[in-house]
Design a protein around this motif. Structure first.
Motif, PDB file in Angstrom:
ATOM      1  N   PRO A 204       1.971  -2.246  22.110  1.00 20.69           N
ATOM      2  CA  PRO A 204       0.972  -2.433  23.168  1.00 20.69           C
ATOM      3  C   PRO A 204       0.095  -1.197  23.355  1.00 20.69           C
ATOM      4  O   PRO A 204       0.504  -0.071  23.058  1.00 20.69           O
ATOM      5  N   ALA A 205      -1.101  -1.412  23.848  1.00 20.98           N
ATOM      6  CA  ALA A 205      -2.038  -0.322  24.135  1.00 20.98           C
ATOM      7  C   ALA A 205      -2.398  -0.362  25.612  1.00 20.98           C
ATOM      8  O   ALA A 205      -2.470  -1.433  26.225  1.00 20.98           O
ATOM      9  N   ARG A 206      -2.639   0.810  26.176  1.00 18.48           N
ATOM     10  CA  ARG A 206      -3.049   0.904  27.579  1.00 18.48           C
ATOM     11  C   ARG A 206      -4.307   1.752  27.654  1.00 18.48           C
ATOM     12  O   ARG A 206      -4.384   2.833  27.068  1.00 18.48           O
ATOM     13  N   VAL A 207      -5.293   1.272  28.413  1.00 14.55           N
ATOM     14  CA  VAL A 207      -6.544   2.003  28.566  1.00 14.55           C
ATOM     15  C   VAL A 207      -6.980   1.938  30.023  1.00 14.55           C
ATOM     16  O   VAL A 207      -6.573   1.051  30.789  1.00 14.55           O
ATOM     17  N   ILE A 208      -7.813   2.898  30.394  1.00  8.30           N
ATOM     18  CA  ILE A 208      -8.486   2.896  31.690  1.00  8.30           C
ATOM     19  C   ILE A 208      -9.968   2.634  31.428  1.00  8.30           C
ATOM     20  O   ILE A 208     -10.609   3.333  30.641  1.00  8.30           O
ATOM     21  N   LEU A 209     -10.498   1.614  32.087  1.00 11.76           N
ATOM     22  CA  LEU A 209     -11.907   1.250  31.967  1.00 11.76           C
ATOM     23  C   LEU A 209     -12.662   1.753  33.188  1.00 11.76           C
ATOM     24  O   LEU A 209     -12.291   1.452  34.324  1.00 11.76           O
ATOM     25  N   LEU A 210     -13.701   2.545  32.942  1.00 12.03           N
ATOM     26  CA  LEU A 210     -14.549   3.074  34.003  1.00 12.03           C
ATOM     27  C   LEU A 210     -15.967   2.561  33.814  1.00 12.03           C
ATOM     28  O   LEU A 210     -16.418   2.365  32.683  1.00 12.03           O
ATOM     29  N   GLY A 211     -16.681   2.346  34.905  1.00 11.79           N
ATOM     30  CA  GLY A 211     -18.059   1.902  34.795  1.00 11.79           C
ATOM     31  C   GLY A 211     -18.827   2.131  36.074  1.00 11.79           C
ATOM     32  O   GLY A 211     -18.252   2.360  37.135  1.00 11.79           O
ATOM     33  N   GLY A 212     -20.141   2.072  35.955  1.00  8.25           N
ATOM     34  CA  GLY A 212     -20.991   2.209  37.127  1.00  8.25           C
ATOM     35  C   GLY A 212     -22.449   2.276  36.729  1.00  8.25           C
ATOM     36  O   GLY A 212     -22.790   2.522  35.567  1.00  8.25           O
ATOM     37  N   GLU A 213     -23.314   2.026  37.704  1.00  6.23           N
ATOM     38  CA  GLU A 213     -24.736   2.202  37.463  1.00  6.23           C
ATOM     39  C   GLU A 213     -25.025   3.675  37.189  1.00  6.23           C
ATOM     40  O   GLU A 213     -24.424   4.554  37.819  1.00  6.23           O
ATOM     41  N   PRO A 214     -25.927   3.969  36.256  1.00  3.98           N
ATOM     42  CA  PRO A 214     -26.247   5.381  35.983  1.00  3.98           C
ATOM     43  C   PRO A 214     -26.580   6.133  37.265  1.00  3.98           C
ATOM     44  O   PRO A 214     -27.337   5.656  38.105  1.00  3.98           O
TER      45      PRO A 214
ATOM     46  N   HIS B 276     -20.375   2.301  30.637  1.00  3.30           N
ATOM     47  CA  HIS B 276     -18.917   2.144  30.668  1.00  3.30           C
ATOM     48  C   HIS B 276     -18.230   3.218  29.847  1.00  3.30           C
ATOM     49  O   HIS B 276     -18.795   3.745  28.877  1.00  3.30           O
ATOM     50  N   GLY B 277     -17.014   3.522  30.247  1.00  2.34           N
ATOM     51  CA  GLY B 277     -16.165   4.433  29.499  1.00  2.34           C
ATOM     52  C   GLY B 277     -14.782   3.834  29.360  1.00  2.34           C
ATOM     53  O   GLY B 277     -14.247   3.262  30.318  1.00  2.34           O
ATOM     54  N   VAL B 278     -14.199   3.935  28.184  1.00  4.76           N
ATOM     55  CA  VAL B 278     -12.846   3.447  27.924  1.00  4.76           C
ATOM     56  C   VAL B 278     -11.997   4.642  27.521  1.00  4.76           C
ATOM     57  O   VAL B 278     -12.204   5.242  26.458  1.00  4.76           O
ATOM     58  N   LEU B 279     -11.048   5.014  28.384  1.00  2.00           N
ATOM     59  CA  LEU B 279     -10.134   6.126  28.137  1.00  2.00           C
ATOM     60  C   LEU B 279      -8.819   5.564  27.613  1.00  2.00           C
ATOM     61  O   LEU B 279      -8.160   4.773  28.290  1.00  2.00           O
ATOM     62  N   VAL B 280      -8.446   5.968  26.412  1.00  2.00           N
ATOM     63  CA  VAL B 280      -7.237   5.445  25.781  1.00  2.00           C
ATOM     64  C   VAL B 280      -6.033   6.274  26.215  1.00  2.00           C
ATOM     65  O   VAL B 280      -5.995   7.490  25.998  1.00  2.00           O
ATOM     66  N   ASP B 281      -5.063   5.602  26.811  1.00  2.00           N
ATOM     67  CA  ASP B 281      -3.808   6.282  27.163  1.00  2.00           C
ATOM     68  C   ASP B 281      -2.813   6.189  26.024  1.00  2.00           C
ATOM     69  O   ASP B 281      -2.223   7.192  25.621  1.00  2.00           O
ATOM     70  N   SER B 282      -2.600   4.990  25.501  1.00  2.00           N
ATOM     71  CA  SER B 282      -1.646   4.804  24.410  1.00  2.00           C
ATOM     72  C   SER B 282      -2.190   3.761  23.451  1.00  2.00           C
ATOM     73  O   SER B 282      -2.940   2.859  23.828  1.00  2.00           O
ATOM     74  N   GLY B 283      -1.810   3.906  22.178  1.00  2.00           N
ATOM     75  CA  GLY B 283      -2.287   3.001  21.152  1.00  2.00           C
ATOM     76  C   GLY B 283      -3.569   3.510  20.522  1.00  2.00           C
ATOM     77  O   GLY B 283      -4.150   4.518  20.925  1.00  2.00           O
ATOM     78  N   THR B 284      -4.012   2.802  19.502  1.00  2.00           N
ATOM     79  CA  THR B 284      -5.282   3.078  18.847  1.00  2.00           C
ATOM     80  C   THR B 284      -6.189   1.887  19.082  1.00  2.00           C
ATOM     81  O   THR B 284      -5.849   0.759  18.737  1.00  2.00           O
ATOM     82  N   LEU B 285      -7.334   2.149  19.663  1.00  2.00           N
ATOM     83  CA  LEU B 285      -8.182   1.070  20.147  1.00  2.00           C
ATOM     84  C   LEU B 285      -9.498   1.040  19.392  1.00  2.00           C
ATOM     85  O   LEU B 285     -10.071   2.082  19.067  1.00  2.00           O
ATOM     86  N   GLY B 286      -9.996  -0.163  19.158  1.00  2.00           N
ATOM     87  CA  GLY B 286     -11.353  -0.337  18.673  1.00  2.00           C
ATOM     88  C   GLY B 286     -12.240  -0.784  19.813  1.00  2.00           C
ATOM     89  O   GLY B 286     -11.937  -1.751  20.500  1.00  2.00           O
TER      90      GLY B 286
ATOM     91  N   GLU C 147     -15.999  -1.960  20.381  1.00  2.00           N
ATOM     92  CA  GLU C 147     -17.201  -2.384  19.664  1.00  2.00           C
ATOM     93  C   GLU C 147     -17.172  -1.906  18.212  1.00  2.00           C
ATOM     94  O   GLU C 147     -18.185  -1.512  17.645  1.00  2.00           O
ATOM     95  N   GLY C 148     -15.972  -1.940  17.622  1.00  2.00           N
ATOM     96  CA  GLY C 148     -15.829  -1.562  16.227  1.00  2.00           C
ATOM     97  C   GLY C 148     -15.638  -0.085  15.977  1.00  2.00           C
ATOM     98  O   GLY C 148     -15.407   0.324  14.833  1.00  2.00           O
ATOM     99  N   THR C 149     -15.700   0.754  17.026  1.00  2.00           N
ATOM    100  CA  THR C 149     -15.498   2.193  16.886  1.00  2.00           C
ATOM    101  C   THR C 149     -14.058   2.538  17.260  1.00  2.00           C
ATOM    102  O   THR C 149     -13.585   2.156  18.337  1.00  2.00           O
ATOM    103  N   ALA C 150     -13.360   3.246  16.382  1.00  2.00           N
ATOM    104  CA  ALA C 150     -11.954   3.580  16.607  1.00  2.00           C
ATOM    105  C   ALA C 150     -11.829   4.718  17.605  1.00  2.00           C
ATOM    106  O   ALA C 150     -12.524   5.733  17.499  1.00  2.00           O
ATOM    107  N   LEU C 151     -10.926   4.544  18.572  1.00  2.00           N
ATOM    108  CA  LEU C 151     -10.623   5.569  19.570  1.00  2.00           C
ATOM    109  C   LEU C 151      -9.139   5.901  19.499  1.00  2.00           C
ATOM    110  O   LEU C 151      -8.292   5.009  19.549  1.00  2.00           O
ATOM    111  N   ALA C 152      -8.828   7.188  19.415  1.00  2.00           N
ATOM    112  CA  ALA C 152      -7.443   7.650  19.399  1.00  2.00           C
ATOM    113  C   ALA C 152      -6.965   7.901  20.822  1.00  2.00           C
ATOM    114  O   ALA C 152      -7.776   7.985  21.755  1.00  2.00           O
ATOM    115  N   PRO C 153      -5.661   8.032  21.036  1.00  2.00           N
ATOM    116  CA  PRO C 153      -5.159   8.354  22.372  1.00  2.00           C
ATOM    117  C   PRO C 153      -5.812   9.602  22.939  1.00  2.00           C
ATOM    118  O   PRO C 153      -6.025  10.585  22.226  1.00  2.00           O
TER     119      PRO C 153
END
Length: 329
Positions: free
Chosen positions: A259-269, A219-229, A231-237
Motif C-alpha cells: 500500500p501507498a500513503r500520500v497527503i494531497l494539498l491544494g488551493g487557489e494560487p 495541487h501538491g502530492v506528498l508521498v509518505d510511503s510507496g512509490t507513486l505515479g 500523471e505519469g511522473t514517478a515520485l519517491a517517498p
C-alpha cells in the motif's frame, strides 16, 4: 496541534508566492518534483524532519506555505519531539499523525493531544504561542506538520483552535480522509480563510486512482510511503509533486506491491507577497520585526501553562531589511 516550530538558528526570509509553470510539449501542465531537505528539530539529539516547503523552486501551493514530514522515528531512545513554547503570527498550523501522540498546549488555554487520524488546526492570526511534546505513550512518531498562510485581510484574525476527526471514505478502492476542503463527496467543517484542500489517501498495492479536483486549484502530492505515479511522473517517498491549475482530474498510480500513503494539498494560487521568517508570516519587514520584539518582551502572544521549561527565544534578525524571495519561474 500545529506545525512544529522552525528551530533553525539562522532562518532565512522567504517570499511565498505561487507562480505557474508552462505547459509541457503535449499541452498538459507538467508535474514539478520538489525534493525534501533534512532539517534537525531542536538540538544535538534532535529529531530530523524532511522539509519540502518552502524552497527555492516553489514556496507555496495555494496558501500552503510550510510542509515538514517526519518519521517513522523510534522516540523511545530519547530523540522525540520537545518544542518549547514558541510564537506564531499570520498563519494557521495543521498537525496530522500517522502514528504516535503529541501533547499540545497553547495560550488559548487549550490542552489537547494530536493522535493518528485526528486533525488539529490552530489559528495564529495576530499572535499565539504553543508547545508540542511527544508523549511517553509514543513508540514511533510519524506524521506531517503544515502551515497555511493567512491572506492580508485576515492576517490579524483572533487566535483559535479546531479539532476534527474526518471519517474515512472508500473511493475506487482507495481510502480517503478529508482534512480541509472538499473531495470525493466529503467536506470538512474546519474553517480556513482561503479555498483549500487537504486529504490523506491510502492506495492499495498496484492501484490506480482518479480524483475529480477543482481546476482553479494548484495541487501538491506528498508521498509518505510507496512509490507513486502522478500523471505519469514517478515520485519517491518524501518527494512532493506539484501540478499547476488547469486539471479537473488527478491520476495517481501506486507502482508498489505494498500500500501507498500520500497527503494531497491544494488551493487557489495565493497572489499576495508575504515574508516568512522563523515562525512568523507577515506582509512586511516591519511586521516581522514587531512580532519578534513583542515575543521577546512578553507581549501579545499570551502564555502557555503546564509546559516544564522556558519559552523558545527568537533568533537574531539579519542586519538587513527582510526582502521577499523572487517569484519562481
Amino acid at each position: 496541534m500545529r506545525t512544529m516550530s522552525n528551530t533553525e538558528a539562522r532562518p532565512q526570509e522567504v517570499r511565498c508566492t505561487g507562480g505557474t509553470a508552462p505547459d509541457d510539449a503535449h499541452g498538459h501542465p507538467p508535474v514539478q518534483i520538489l525534493e525534501p531537505r533534512d532539517v534537525p528539530l531542536g538540538g544535538v539529539r534532535a529529531m530530523a524532519v524532511r522539509r519540502t516547503l518552502p524552497q527555492r523552486a516553489r514556496s507555496l501551493i495555494g496558501a500552503w506555505c510550510f510542509a515538514d514530514h517526519y518519521g517513522p522515528t523510534d522516540v523511545r531512545a530519547g530523540a522525540g519531539m520537545d518544542v518549547p513554547p514558541h510564537p506564531h503570527i499570520g498563519l494557521q498550523t495543521v498537525s496530522w499523525l500517522f502514528s504516535g501522540e503529541i501533547e499540545h498546549r497553547d495560550s488559548l488555554g487549550t490542552h489537547a493531544f494530536v493522535r493518528p487520524g485526528e486533525l488539529n488546526l490552530m489559528t495564529g492570526g495576530h499572535g499565539i504561542c504553543h508547545s508540542e511534546v511527544s508523549t511517553e505513550r509514543t513508540a514511533l512518531l510519524h506524521g506531517v506538520q503544515l502551515w497555511v498562510a493567512l491572506p492580508g485581510d485576515h492576517r490579524d484574525a483572533p487566535r483559535a483552535f479546531q479539532h476534527h476527526v474526518p471519517a474515512p471514505v472508500e473511493h475506487a478502492g482507495a481510502t480517503v480522509r478529508v482534512l480541509l476542503g472538499s473531495l470525493c463527496g466529503q467536506t470538512s467543517p474546519v474553517e480556513t480563510f482561503t479555498p483549500l484542500l487537504g486529504a490523506e489517501l491510502l492506495l492499495p498495492a498496484r492501484a490506480e486512482l482518479s480524483l475529480d479536483v477543482d481546476p482553479a486549484f494548484e495541487h501538491g502530492v506528498l508521498v509518505d510511503s510507496g512509490t507513486l505515479g502522478l500523471e505519469g511522473t514517478a515520485l519517491a517517498p518524501a518527494e512532493l509533486g506539484f501540478t499547476p491549475p488547469g486539471r479537473d482530474r488527478l491520476h495517481l498510480t501506486n507502482t508498489d506491491d505494498a500500500p501507498a500513503r500520500v497527503i494531497l494539498l491544494g488551493g487557489e494560487p495565493f497572489e499576495e507577497d508575504i515574508i516568512m521568517w522563523w515562525n512568523f508570516v507577515g506582509g512586511s519587514h516591519e511586521d516581522i520585526v514587531q512580532a519578534r520584539e513583542d515575543w521577546m518582551a512578553g507581549r501579545r502572544f499570551g502564555e502557555v501553562t503546564g509546559y516544564d521549561g522556558a519559552p523558545l527565544p527568537a533568533p537574531p534578525l539579519p542586519n538587513a531589511t527582510l526582502k521577499p524571495r523572487s517569484r519562481p519561474s
